[in-house]
Design an enzyme around this catalytic site. Structure first.
Site: not given
Length: 321
Positions: A53, A155-160
């Site tokens: 990482k 979490g509504l980002g690019s994945v959520g």
């Protein structure tokens, strides 16, 4: 900073996270814990990769990076990656994207997920997570069909955000939350109930899908959970691994996060194959996430352990070869 946790199965792959930390110790703890999760994510998925990482630490008392400063920081990170001689392969993560990877690629060839390769891995992470949600629902309710199920996505980002869309398409009734108030527009479009992250985490739902940052399953939230299952894309959801036993004691099934969110790294691995990247092959491989979870659930039931214990045992077995 870069942490290489394991190269036993191949070069350590893991995204570059650009995030705000109170001090360097917190950033080091994060990069070390995330690199370990990447090792087990790759091993459980059966990939010829190790775990690593990268973290670029921002400070809370400093203004946002100017474009020039951001480019310089990314170039420095690229030099760090190059110094490891291929033991670490980087990709985008929280706070970074394809344009950032292009800058890093100007200093090192050990970059994945470029537009010329597999591109943004987040849609594939969302697909894999949706498959994981279905497998978890199947284990708890006897069917993986999300239609009519009440699901909280945090979490509504690019994945959520994409996961919420997929679940909406499957007929789920959604409760959603994000610290970014602009995401309410997506909630309205999906006909979802909008609330704050803590309320979503403890809502009376069939399944909770944590898709933001880690540590959301902690001493405060675990006793307040009112769901039957948890399966989401966020890394390191457990503030401490011992909390999984408390979750199990409450009759809640937790799907190990490093299995649920493996779609992105599975997709990138296709890019690294000698024959080159093929999106059809990537999707076939990503959908195997569901089979991995079923194997883990079966093993946990057969041995009287938790899914986390079963998943770590599977990962350790594969690391030993």
């Amino acid at each position: 900073m870069v942490a290489v946790h394991s190269t036993a199965r191949g070069p350590a792959l893991g995204g570059c996270r650009m995030w705000t930390y109170d001090d360097a110790r917190a950033a080091v703890r994060d990069v070390l814990r995330l690199s370990r999760a990447m090792t087990f994510k790759a091993a459980v998925a059966g990939l010829p990769l190790g775990g690593g990482k990268g973290v670029i630490m921002l400070r809370p008392d400093e203004p946002p990076l100017s474009p020039e400063r951001r480019e310089a920081v990314l170039q420095d990170f690229g030099d760090t990656v190059e110094a490891l001689g291929g033991d670490y392969l980087t990709a985008e993560d929280v706070g970074t994207g394809e344009p950032d990877m292009e800058v890093i690629a100007g200093r090192t060839s050990h970059v994945t997920g470029l537009a010329t390769g597999s591109g943004d891995p987040s849609p594939w992470t969302a697909i894999g997570c949706e498959v994981a949600v279905r497998a978890t629902l199947e284990r708890v309710f006897g069917t993986g069909d999300p239609s009519g199920r009440r699901i909280a996505v945090i979490g509504l980002g690019s994945v959520g955000g994409r996961l919420a869309e997929l679940l909406h398409e499957g007929g789920a009734e959604l409760v959603v939350a994000d610290v970014d108030q602009s995401k309410r527009e997506l909630a309205e479009r999906l006909g979802a109930t909008w609330t704050d992250p803590l309320s979503a985490m403890t809502a009376e739902v069939d399944l909770v899908a944590p898709c933001a940052l880690g540590g959301v399953l902690n001493d405060e939230t675990v006793p307040a959970l009112r769901c039957k299952a948890i399966a989401g894309a966020a890394n390191n959801q457990l503030a401490d691994d011992s909390l999984e036993a408390q979750i199990a004691e409450r009759g809640i099934l937790w799907a190990p996060d490093f299995v649920c969110n493996a779609g992105g790294i599975i997709n990138i691995c296709v890019e690294l194959e000698p024959s080159g990247y093929d999106p059809a092959r990537a999707e076939t491989n990503v959908r195997v996430v569901g089979d991995s979870l079923r194997t883990i659930f079966d093993s946990a039931a057969a041995t009287g352990t938790t899914p986390l214990t079963a998943a770590l045992a599977l990962g350790q077995e594969r690391l030993r070869g």
